[in-house]
Design a protein around this motif. Structure first.
Motif, PDB file in Angstrom:
ATOM      1  N   GLU A 165       1.001  -1.416  -0.009  1.00 50.87           N
ATOM      2  CA  GLU A 165      -0.066   0.197   0.071  1.00 50.87           C
ATOM      3  C   GLU A 165       0.859   1.136  -0.137  1.00 50.87           C
ATOM      4  O   GLU A 165       0.514   2.291  -0.622  1.00 50.87           O
ATOM      5  N   LYS A 187       2.128   1.902  -3.439  1.00 53.23           N
ATOM      6  CA  LYS A 187       1.124   2.413  -4.390  1.00 53.23           C
ATOM      7  C   LYS A 187       0.931   4.045  -4.151  1.00 53.23           C
ATOM      8  O   LYS A 187       0.738   4.880  -4.704  1.00 53.23           O
ATOM      9  N   ARG A 228       0.533   0.470 -10.793  1.00 51.21           N
ATOM     10  CA  ARG A 228      -0.476  -0.546 -10.062  1.00 51.21           C
ATOM     11  C   ARG A 228       0.381  -1.666  -9.082  1.00 51.21           C
ATOM     12  O   ARG A 228       1.673  -1.965  -9.471  1.00 51.21           O
ATOM     13  N   ALA A 286       0.122  -4.923  -6.460  1.00 48.17           N
ATOM     14  CA  ALA A 286      -0.685  -6.021  -5.701  1.00 48.17           C
ATOM     15  C   ALA A 286       0.531  -6.968  -4.944  1.00 48.17           C
ATOM     16  O   ALA A 286       1.382  -7.430  -5.536  1.00 48.17           O
ATOM     17  N   SER A 298      -4.084 -12.619  -3.526  1.00 45.00           N
ATOM     18  CA  SER A 298      -3.611 -11.084  -3.919  1.00 45.00           C
ATOM     19  C   SER A 298      -5.090 -10.367  -3.870  1.00 45.00           C
ATOM     20  O   SER A 298      -5.810 -10.556  -2.864  1.00 45.00           O
ATOM     21  N   THR A 299      -4.828  -9.004  -4.449  1.00 42.43           N
ATOM     22  CA  THR A 299      -6.019  -8.027  -4.471  1.00 42.43           C
ATOM     23  C   THR A 299      -6.578  -8.078  -6.027  1.00 42.43           C
ATOM     24  O   THR A 299      -5.949  -8.363  -6.625  1.00 42.43           O
ATOM     25  N   GLU A 357      -6.681  -5.550  -7.863  1.00 45.26           N
ATOM     26  CA  GLU A 357      -5.484  -4.897  -8.561  1.00 45.26           C
ATOM     27  C   GLU A 357      -4.429  -6.159  -9.322  1.00 45.26           C
ATOM     28  O   GLU A 357      -3.729  -5.390 -10.262  1.00 45.26           O
ATOM     29  N   TYR A 358      -4.453  -7.127  -8.925  1.00 43.87           N
ATOM     30  CA  TYR A 358      -3.527  -7.987  -9.545  1.00 43.87           C
ATOM     31  C   TYR A 358      -3.692  -8.226 -11.137  1.00 43.87           C
ATOM     32  O   TYR A 358      -2.854  -8.081 -12.029  1.00 43.87           O
ATOM     33  N   GLN A 390      -4.867  -5.928 -12.942  1.00 40.61           N
ATOM     34  CA  GLN A 390      -4.373  -4.785 -13.947  1.00 40.61           C
ATOM     35  C   GLN A 390      -2.683  -4.742 -13.956  1.00 40.61           C
ATOM     36  O   GLN A 390      -2.123  -4.560 -14.745  1.00 40.61           O
ATOM     37  N   VAL A 391      -2.166  -5.284 -12.895  1.00 41.74           N
ATOM     38  CA  VAL A 391      -0.786  -5.314 -12.680  1.00 41.74           C
ATOM     39  C   VAL A 391      -0.105  -6.388 -13.808  1.00 41.74           C
ATOM     40  O   VAL A 391       0.585  -5.794 -14.569  1.00 41.74           O
ATOM     41  N   THR A 408     -13.429  -8.777  -4.739  1.00 36.95           N
ATOM     42  CA  THR A 408     -13.555  -7.412  -4.555  1.00 36.95           C
ATOM     43  C   THR A 408     -12.296  -7.022  -3.267  1.00 36.95           C
ATOM     44  O   THR A 408     -11.902  -8.030  -2.708  1.00 36.95           O
ATOM     45  N   ASP A 409     -12.013  -5.728  -2.919  1.00 35.90           N
ATOM     46  CA  ASP A 409     -11.528  -5.432  -1.944  1.00 35.90           C
ATOM     47  C   ASP A 409     -12.101  -5.808  -0.457  1.00 35.90           C
ATOM     48  O   ASP A 409     -11.402  -6.165   0.449  1.00 35.90           O
TER      49      ASP A 409
END
Lengths: 242, 449
Positions: free
Chosen positions: B89, B92, B100, B102, B126-127, B129-130, B132-133, B146-147
């Motif tokens: 975090e 980021k 991005r 994760a 993971s989250t 966002e993985y 997108q990474v 989701t988160d």
């Protein structure tokens, strides 16, 4: 008599042909006044064309002085002579030298594009139209050379020569490519311009009939003046061919 | 002469011989059109190659915990337990060059669905966002967790295409329940196919779940998994591959200094730089942030390592460079050919118009007026050729895009460059004929037959 426009003093012109020097003009001294209509005559090889080129500022004498309007111009640079040609001289050629595929009006105003007169495009066109009307081609302004007869083409060339109101007009065998009728028209036009507008006209010709229409005849022979006389009563072109 | 008269005179002269002017221009038109089309197609393919390579991870960064060692025995990369989800975090938040981020927790264990079982290559916690990474694109079916699911350690997962094939026999897995090490997960989505990675590993052989779930419910039998507890079981990968091996792992940080209590260590952080060019900057920023967070004094070695995909990034750069150079060579040759054509025709034109030049000089044109006129004519020809070529090139690039479905990308630089080069070609190749015209002797020019 009017003031002298052209004064030549001991003009010589020599061409270098490889090893040999050819003396074409061997010392010409003469004065032409404003308002004269002069015929420069002589057989071929007499040097009349060379003299014409020097008078017309297209060529420089090898020796001697040339005063135009009191100004010594024989030593001017190329650009300086271009300016003199543009402002003070008009040229009419034997073969008309019109631009192909270009309208009569465009031909006439072409010299104006080399004049820094600040004349607008519209003014230039007005001036061109006025001159074409004067030479009797008011109806043919948009015609290209191929749509005009020889006489008409030569009249376009005369209008072009006059566009900058030059004090002197040079005509090199102007009637050489014309038939007798159009020859008369053109010669008549020269006489009118000379009489009505006071333009000095210098004609180069080998034709005695054409020379007889001028007020003064200057005859060259082998690079020297042979005779220079005033024609008592210049013939009218009509009579010349009668 | 004023500029407008110069232009008008030149245009009139060109119009007088319109067919020849057009044919002359054709050389430049074809040259410029070829350049533009090639540039657009080239740029299109190079950016699609670049997209492909970056989907392989060209701007990806992998941040691994550092090496733990005990009494001179190193335990290899990633054996330290100092990296946390908060680090991810912070990266980021504080690294502008990083797009991005994760956190990743890995597991390798058996997965069971009804009477089938399978050991996926990757079980990643993971989250969201993985995706997108990794530039994974959209799911083909269902949705991503989701988160909120991450926070609540929800037992949800999405699966890759290979899992669908192996575990579900091709039928839709959404809504089905699988068990990962006897923990039941509900499948909520199916990933699109990604194929093999650069090393030949099947990237579709994957199960993604919230990292908290994998961490606490699958690998971390010790629940909170805090490093402070001296429990080394959290080194999940090795732990699952070699069950029972955990005993040989001491707590490395404890050997050095009092370790701050961490929420939970993770196995790696995957991040992507905002662009391949930003990779270096991103590495620098991440290093700063992590050193700060891990309270490393100056001079102390990093307790993490960052890996980038330099190899693929270099491949990308060299591909693009080669493409550009190739196009440049083609452009140069075609423009020279066009320019020679212009010069040739201008020379013919000067000869043909000798009398005109003589006449213009007789009525007062200076040498430089003649030079300007012919130079302007040549330049106008080239510019017209450039503009027509530009349109033609764009048009053919569009056709190629439409009918051949090649990627095409319009390029402003190419437009500017082609207009500029066509003007330069006009001036360079128009100069000699124009100079020749301006040197003519009016007497001879007038008498020229």
């Amino acid at each position: 008599m009017a003031s002298p426009l052209i004064q030549l003093n001991g003009i010589e012109r020599t061409f270098h042909m490889g090893e040999i020097d050819v003396h074409v003009l061997k010392g010409i001294t003469l004065t032409i006044n404003q308002g004269e209509l002069v015929a420069l005559v002589g057989s071929s090889g007499s040097g009349k064309t060379t003299l014409m080129n020097i008078l017309g500022c297209l060529d420089r004498p090898s020796k001697g002085e040339y005063r135009l309007d009191g100004e010594e111009i024989s030593r001017l640079s190329n650009d300086g002579r271009a300016l003199v040609r543009n402002r003070k001289m008009g040229f009419v050629f034997q073969n008309f030298n019109l631009l192909p595929r270009t309208s009569a009006l465009e031909q006439v105003i072409m010299p104006l594009s080399y004049t820094a007169s600040g004349m607008s495009d519209r003014q230039a066109r007005e001036r061109g139209k006025e001159l074409l009307r004067k030479v009797g081609l008011g109806e043919r302004m948009d015609h290209t050379p191929s749509q005009l007869s020889g006489g008409q083409q030569q009249r376009v060339a005369i209008a072009r020569a006059l566009v900058n109101r030059p004090p002197v007009l040079f005509a090199d065998e102007p009637t050489g490519n014309l038939d007798s009728k159009t020859t008369q028209e053109v010669l008549k036009m020269f006489q009118d311009l000379n009489r009505d507008e006071g333009i000095t006209i210098i004609l180069v010709t080998h034709d005695p009939v054409v020379a007889a229409t001028a007020k003064r005849n200057i005859r060259l022979k082998d690079g020297l003046l042979e005779s220079d006389f005033i024609v008592e009563s210049p013939s009218l072109p009509q009579e010349a061919h009668a | 002469m004023t500029v407008s008269t110069i232009l008008k005179t030149a245009l009139r002269a060109l119009r007088r011989n319109i067919t020849r002017s057009l044919l002359t221009v054709l050389g430049i038109v074809i040259g410029i059109a070829a350049v533009i089309a090639m540039m657009e197609i080239g740029k299109g393919s190079s950016s699609s190659i670049s997209k492909t390579i970056s989907s392989m991870g060209a701007n990806n960064l992998m941040i691994m915990p550092g090496t733990a060692s005990s009494g001179g025995v190193s335990f290899g990369a990633g054996s330290s337990l100092t990296m946390t989800a908060e680090d991810a975090e912070a990266i980021k938040r504080d690294c502008p060059a990083v797009g991005r981020v994760a956190p990743v927790v890995r597991a390798r264990t058996q997965v069971v669905f009804e009477e089938r079982n399978w050991v996926p290559s990757f079980i990643y916690g993971s989250t969201p966002e993985y995706l997108q990474v990794r530039e994974w694109g959209n799911l083909v079916e269902g949705e991503m967790f989701t988160d909120v699911d991450v926070r609540t350690s929800a037992r949800l997962c999405v699966v890759g295409q290979t899992i669908v094939k192996q575990l579900f026999g091709g039928m839709s897995p959404v809504g089905k329940e699988i068990r990962i090490q006897s923990v039941a997960f509900k499948v909520i989505g199916v990933l699109s196919s990604k194929g093999a990675n650069a090393f030949g590993m099947d990237q579709d052989d994957v199960i993604l779940a919230p990292w908290t779930t994998i961490k606490y419910r699958v690998t971390g039998s010790s629940g909170s998994g805090a490093a402070a507890g001296g429990n080394a079981a959290a080194s999940s990968t090795t732990n699952s591959v070699y069950p029972g091996a955990s005993a040989i792992f001491p707590v490395p940080a404890a050997n050095k200094e009092p370790t701050p209590v961490r929420f939970a260590n993770i196995d790696q952080i995957q991040a992507s730089a905002t662009s391949p060019a930003q990779i270096k900057e991103a590495i620098k920023q991440i290093t700063e942030v992590l050193r700060e967070r891990h309270r490393l004094r100056p001079g102390e070695p990093d307790d993490f390592s960052i890996r980038d995909m330099t190899e693929s990034a270099n491949a990308l750069a060299s591909t693009t460079n080669m493409m550009t150079n190739l196009l440049l060579a083609v452009a140069l040759i075609s423009l020279i050919v066009g320019g020679v054509g212009i010069m040739n025709i201008m020379l013919v034109s000067v000869t043909e118009r000798t009398r005109e030049i003589g006449l213009r000089m007789a009525v007062g044109a200076r040498a430089r007026d003649i030079l300007t006129q012919f130079l302007t004519e040549a330049t106008i020809l080239c510019l017209i050729g450039g503009i027509v070529g530009l349109l033609l090139g764009r048009g053919s690039a569009m056709l190629v895009e439409k009918f051949l479905r090649w990627p095409v990308e319009a390029s402003m630089e190419a437009v500017i460059a082609s207009i500029a080069t066509s003007a330069v070609v006009g001036i360079v190749f128009g100069f000699y004929p124009a100079w020749k015209a301006s040197r003519l002797d009016p007497i001879e020019a007038l008498r020229y037959e």
